[in-house]
Enzyme design. Structure first.
Site, PDB file in Angstrom:
ATOM      1  N   HIS A   1      10.972   5.361  39.872  1.00 56.44           N
ATOM      2  CA  HIS A   1       9.517   5.387  40.074  1.00 56.44           C
ATOM      3  C   HIS A   1       9.092   4.042  40.637  1.00 56.44           C
ATOM      4  O   HIS A   1       9.642   2.997  40.281  1.00 56.44           O
ATOM      5  CB  HIS A   1       8.820   5.622  38.722  1.00 56.44           C
TER       6      HIS A   1
ATOM      7  N   ARG B   1      -7.195  13.959  42.625  1.00 56.08           N
ATOM      8  CA  ARG B   1      -6.584  15.203  43.120  1.00 56.08           C
ATOM      9  C   ARG B   1      -5.399  15.574  42.224  1.00 56.08           C
ATOM     10  O   ARG B   1      -4.336  14.951  42.267  1.00 56.08           O
ATOM     11  CB  ARG B   1      -6.131  14.989  44.563  1.00 56.08           C
TER      12      ARG B   1
END
Length: 305
Positions: free
Chosen positions: A112, A266
């Site tokens: 990540h 979103r």
């Protein structure tokens, strides 16, 4: 203080997304990223847009997402003002690149990275701004060589910015990517920083760039070393079980996920960090002296690399 250049930050982030996607496609050799460009409708709680790019079912990467977003709002959400009460009542912009890579082979760690810039403004007052970001590694079958090279890349990129930067941001990473309900770190860490502005804009931006560019330099050599390692059902089952920890952390503790969901972000882009498959098992215990047990005993706690 050097002038704040929002456009320069945005252009860097767009080119970083392009560069990382190209390098990951090259490493995979089969799959390509599909782009979903999105724009907020006028009148929504959060304005702005972004480019979500997702790779699925590759030869090496089961799923990977590399997001760019640039959003703006009239007021900061609770997740941001909780530790920065001076932000209440300010309009804000947030831009960043965030990525999570879930490889197929359990011997390749999940990874990540995130780099971001926030600015909160109020008429008649100085803007409040900062950079944040980092990268971290989540192996299932750790190899010391990989953990050491990952941290060496982190150490090297931090060196020009100060003698204590690596140690401070490494420790911050260990503390941040920690699951209190499991008493485990999420993986073997890396770097994490937030609220960075004390160096002034120019140096802070340069550090954010170094971290963003350092991700691929740290991760791709590990992918190359491990992608041909043979594995079977046992390793795959354990990988899916440990991916469950990733889900737990992201949905319960991750500030970026909470910020995105609370501010009306979103949802599809925010949750693209989730693994495509994961599993849970009641009271799972690794077999004594097994490679799986070694992960628990030796790696899911802060270590000096």
């Amino acid at each position: 203080m050097s002038a704040i250049d929002k456009e320069a930050v945005k252009q860097f982030l767009l080119s970083l997304q392009d560069s990382i996607c190209q390098q990951l496609e090259q490493a995979d050799g089969t799959a390509l990223f599909e782009e979903d460009a999105w724009q907020r409708e006028p009148g929504e709680r959060l304005g702005g847009g972004g480019r979500t790019r997702v790779m699925t079912n590759g030869a090496v990467f089961e799923q990977g997402g590399v997001n760019f977003s640039h959003v703006a709002g009239k007021a900061m959400p609770a997740s941001a003002t909780a530790h920065r009460p001076e932000l209440a009542g300010r309009k804000f912009e947030a831009m960043g690149v965030s990525l999570v890579i879930h490889p197929k082979n359990p011997y390749i760690p999940t990874s990540h990275a995130n780099v971001r810039f926030f600015i909160a403004e109020k008429e008649g007052e100085d803007p409040i701004w900062w950079f944040g970001g980092g990268f971290d590694l989540t192996p299932f079958y750790p190899v010391d060589e990989d953990c050491q090279s990952w941290h060496q890349t982190a150490k090297d990129l931090c060196a020009p910015f100060g003698d204590d930067v690596y140690q401070e941001h490494k420790e911050w990473c260990d503390k941040y990517f920690y699951l209190p309900h499991r008493d485990e770190t999420r993986g073997v860490g890396g770097l994490f920083f937030d609220d960075l502005n004390e160096w002034g804009f120019e140096k802070s931006f340069a550090y954010m760039q170094a971290v963003g560019e350092g991700f691929a330099a740290a991760y791709l050599p590990i992918v190359e070393r491990r992608k041909e390692t043979p594995y079977g059902e046992r390793e795959r089952d354990f990988q899916l079980y440990r991916r469950g920890r990733y889900v737990e952390f992201n949905l319960v503790y991750d500030r970026g996920t909470l910020f995105g969901l609370q501010s009306g972000g979103r949802t599809e882009s925010i949750l693209m960090s989730m693994p495509p498959l994961a599993r849970w098992e009641y009271r799972y215990e690794p077999q004594a002296c097994s490679p799986e047990a070694l992960l628990y005993s030796d790696y899911l706690k802060p270590r000096v690399w």
